[in-house]
Design a protein around this motif. Structure first.
Motif, PDB file in Angstrom:
ATOM      1  N   PRO A   8       0.917  -1.216  -0.039  1.00 49.06           N
ATOM      2  CA  PRO A   8      -0.061   0.079   0.006  1.00 49.06           C
ATOM      3  C   PRO A   8       0.868   1.345   0.116  1.00 49.06           C
ATOM      4  N   GLN A   9       0.287   2.083  -0.720  1.00 49.68           N
ATOM      5  CA  GLN A   9       1.230   3.392  -0.854  1.00 49.68           C
ATOM      6  C   GLN A   9       2.309   3.501  -1.732  1.00 49.68           C
ATOM      7  N   ASP A  10       2.708   2.359  -2.336  1.00 46.07           N
ATOM      8  CA  ASP A  10       3.738   2.239  -3.223  1.00 46.07           C
ATOM      9  C   ASP A  10       3.430   2.931  -4.641  1.00 46.07           C
ATOM     10  N   ARG A  11       4.412   3.535  -5.112  1.00 47.13           N
ATOM     11  CA  ARG A  11       4.340   4.175  -6.614  1.00 47.13           C
ATOM     12  C   ARG A  11       5.455   3.671  -7.278  1.00 47.13           C
ATOM     13  N   MET A  12       4.943   3.212  -8.470  1.00 46.67           N
ATOM     14  CA  MET A  12       5.977   2.625  -9.490  1.00 46.67           C
ATOM     15  C   MET A  12       7.040   3.414  -9.752  1.00 46.67           C
ATOM     16  N   LEU A  21       1.161   3.959 -16.283  1.00 47.80           N
ATOM     17  CA  LEU A  21       1.087   5.484 -15.733  1.00 47.80           C
ATOM     18  C   LEU A  21       0.298   5.891 -14.681  1.00 47.80           C
ATOM     19  N   LEU A  22      -0.881   4.886 -14.240  1.00 49.51           N
ATOM     20  CA  LEU A  22      -1.625   4.792 -13.085  1.00 49.51           C
ATOM     21  C   LEU A  22      -0.862   4.240 -11.650  1.00 49.51           C
ATOM     22  N   ALA A  23       0.212   3.396 -12.191  1.00 50.03           N
ATOM     23  CA  ALA A  23       0.999   2.819 -11.068  1.00 50.03           C
ATOM     24  C   ALA A  23       2.222   3.685 -10.368  1.00 50.03           C
ATOM     25  N   THR A  24       2.347   4.779 -11.241  1.00 52.77           N
ATOM     26  CA  THR A  24       3.388   5.832 -10.882  1.00 52.77           C
ATOM     27  C   THR A  24       2.552   6.773  -9.677  1.00 52.77           C
ATOM     28  N   GLY A  25       1.244   6.709  -9.514  1.00 51.71           N
ATOM     29  CA  GLY A  25       0.468   7.324  -8.665  1.00 51.71           C
ATOM     30  C   GLY A  25       0.827   9.169  -9.221  1.00 51.71           C
TER      31      GLY A  25
END
Length: 616
Positions: A153-157, A207-211
């Protein structure tokens, strides 16, 4: 002789740079951040394979600058960069002038290099973009797999390779997300959609995974732009998808979208605006230091907005050409929207404008992710605009031709040429010719640059060079994947027909000598016509020569090298009648005509080759 050899060597170096180094350099510029261990190597590859070769090419042929420097975007960039360099006089930075000048020079080489590449190897642009997008897609699949495997949780790729933070990674993912979206909007073959749609989905998921939220706004802006600049049935589908997606996001994720989280951008922008007010016209100077305290207990050195950054460093006087480049780029793309490359470049630019709303550091950065947002799209638009004047790009729309309409044309047309699959060239009732190019199941270069479009572009380029060629009337896309070109035929007979009807050896000798001169003109202008034979050379009613069936032709930056000239003659020797007339009965007349306009070294090489082949 020494001067001639030196000139020949300069031509070969220039050709090698434009035809090979620049495409490879552009490919790596677009894709190598995905797999290189760091940006330092990315810089070196760009300098060694694109920037420095471009400078060498311009030194070898400075006349290329004449057209480049006429382009409004290039002039805008040079004015912007010059003002930024001038602002060093009142900057408080510590870097020396040469160190500050290098990024601007490398950006200038990006504009010039893209122009040379588009002029002399325009057919490589689509394959280069596709190859870079495939590399990015494969790397992104790996990045997503690793991210999902270790998700918390709260990770950004953060992408692998040279990427080091989520926001910069999002720029690269969004760049190729827009590529696949544009490809899906502009492709003529439905099969391409089976590649473009899944690829777009993967890049959008990354793109979504980068947050990062601003790139999502940028993607929406690019979608809206594409809907209007393309304006076809797919535009309606895209707009419907945007509306439906907007409703879902507002209903389910409105709090997440509107929440500011840990962002202090509004405070940063207010602080930057206060600094801009102190020196609004000339700015604080390029390389000046910026220290902002948004109240979070840390000092930040970036305004996090491209426009505010430009205003802070260069003031209104620098902001004006910077803004002009983008406005003119979009306007130019809109004017030339029949060319898919303009649509792609403008979509990239709109995405960059949107992503730049919350991004921004140095106004003239070294090669990095920021180039995806502004400089690469602008350089490409400038290159495309310049080369529209050189006729190296298609400038007419491709119309759909239904099966029923094609059957009607065939029913009232005379078949000039056909093969096992059916008619290839038709003479219509009004006297115009319709030439068909069959679609191929495999993915070939014709998928990027259809042969009908090559035919049209080659015809217009030949006419611009003073060589007669058919006048193009229209381009068509057929329902089975084939393409067609409608053109106005030239009055006259093929050289083979004329030679067959001639009984006098003296008249035939004079004609062959004239053909030798014409061949020397083609080679001197860099025209390499792979299908050159007497059946594809027309003797018009006014006595001038013309070329027909010109889809299989390439125009090189310089006069043809000797190897290509030899290959051209070997092709003509494959036809028994051509061989007898040109290389047996009237060989001396052919060489005399060729020698009157060609370099003696080339004449001697061709003569020796013909004699060796005759002996064998």
């Amino acid at each position: 002789m020494q001067f001639s050899y030196l000139n020949y060597s300069k031509q070969r170096v220039f050709d090698f740079i434009c035809l090979w180094l620049l495409p490879v350099g552009l490919l790596l510029l677009l894709s190598d951040l995905y797999f290189l261990p760091g940006r330092s190597l990315h810089h070196k590859l760009y300098y060694g394979l694109f920037s420095i070769p471009t400078l060498i090419a311009i030194i070898l042929r400075p006349r290329e600058l004449k057209e480049i420097l006429r382009d409004p975007i290039v002039l805008g960039f040079m004015l912007f960069a010059a003002w930024a360099m001038a602002s060093l006089m009142w900057t408080n930075g510590e870097e020396d002038f040469l160190g500050s000048l290098k990024p601007a020079l490398h950006l200038l080489m990006l504009f010039w290099g893209c122009t040379l590449l588009t002029r002399y190897r325009s057919e490589s642009l689509q394959p280069v973009f596709f190859a870079a997008a495939i590399i990015a897609l494969v790397a992104t699949v790996y990045n997503l797999y690793m991210f999902i495997s270790h998700f918390a949780p709260q990770d950004r790729m953060v992408g692998a390779g040279a990427f080091d933070n989520p926001l910069l990674s999002s720029h690269a993912f969004g760049f190729f997300c827009i590529y696949w979206l544009t490809l899906g909007m502009t492709c003529k073959r439905p099969q391409i959609l089976f590649i473009a749609i899944p690829a777009f989905t993967i890049m959008f998921a990354a793109l979504l995974a980068t947050g990062s939220r601003t790139p999502l706004v940028a993607v929406v802006m690019a979608m809206v732009w594409l809907s209007f600049i393309c304006w076809n049935r797919r535009s309606l589908a895209l707009m419907s998808m945007l509306i439906a997606g907007g409703v879902v996001v507002i209903a389910l994720f409105s709090e997440m979208i509107m929440s500011r989280g840990s962002s202090f951008r509004f405070e940063l922008w207010q602080l930057v605006l206060e600094q801009i007010k102190l020196m609004p016209w000339i700015g604080h100077g390029y390389e000046s230091t910026l220290s902002l305290d948004p109240g979070a207990g840390l000092l930040l050195s970036e305004p996090h907005n491209f426009a505010l950054g430009v205003l802070y460093y260069t003031g209104i006087l620098g902001f004006t050409p910077w803004l002009f480049m983008q406005v003119w780029g979009l306007y130019s793309s809109w004017r030339h929207r029949v060319q898919p490359l303009f649509i792609l470049a403008s979509a990239w630019l709109v995405y960059g404008i949107g992503a730049g709303l919350t991004e921004g550091g140095g106004i003239l950065p070294r090669p990095k992710e920021h180039w995806y947002l502004l400089w690469i799209p602008l350089a490409l638009i400038a290159a495309l605009s310049i080369n529209q004047r050189f006729k190296t790009l298609r400038d007419r729309p491709v119309r759909s031709l239904s099966r029923a309409a094609l059957d009607t044309l065939q029913a009232h047309a005379h078949v000039i040429e056909e093969d096992g699959l059916g008619p290839k060239v038709l003479r219509l009732e009004n006297g115009n010719f319709l030439k068909l190019f069959r679609g191929r199941r495999c993915y070939t270069s014709g998928s990027f640059n259809p042969y009908s479009e090559r035919f049209a572009v080659n015809s217009e380029r030949l006419q611009d060079m003073g060589i007669a060629a058919p006048k193009i009337l229209d381009l068509y896309q057929l329902t089975d994947g084939s393409t067609a070109v409608l053109y106005q035929p030239l009055p006259g007979q093929t050289l083979r027909q004329v030679m067959q009807s001639m009984g006098s050896p003296a008249v035939r000798q004079a004609l062959v000598e004239r053909f030798g001169k014409f061949l020397a003109v083609l080679h001197g202008k860099g025209v390499y016509f792979r299908s050159l034979h007497l059946g594809n050379v027309l003797l018009m009613d006014d006595g001038e020569f013309a070329l027909i069936d010109i889809a299989d032709m390439h125009i090189y930056p310089s006069s043809l090298r000797i190897a290509l000239r030899k290959r051209n003659l070997r092709h003509m020797q494959r036809y028994p009648e051509d061989r007898r007339w040109l290389f047996e009965e009237q060989l001396q007349a052919l060489l005399d005509g060729y020698a009157s306009l060609a370099d003696p070294v080339a004449v001697n090489s061709l003569s020796q080759q013909i004699k060796v082949q005759a002996a064998t």
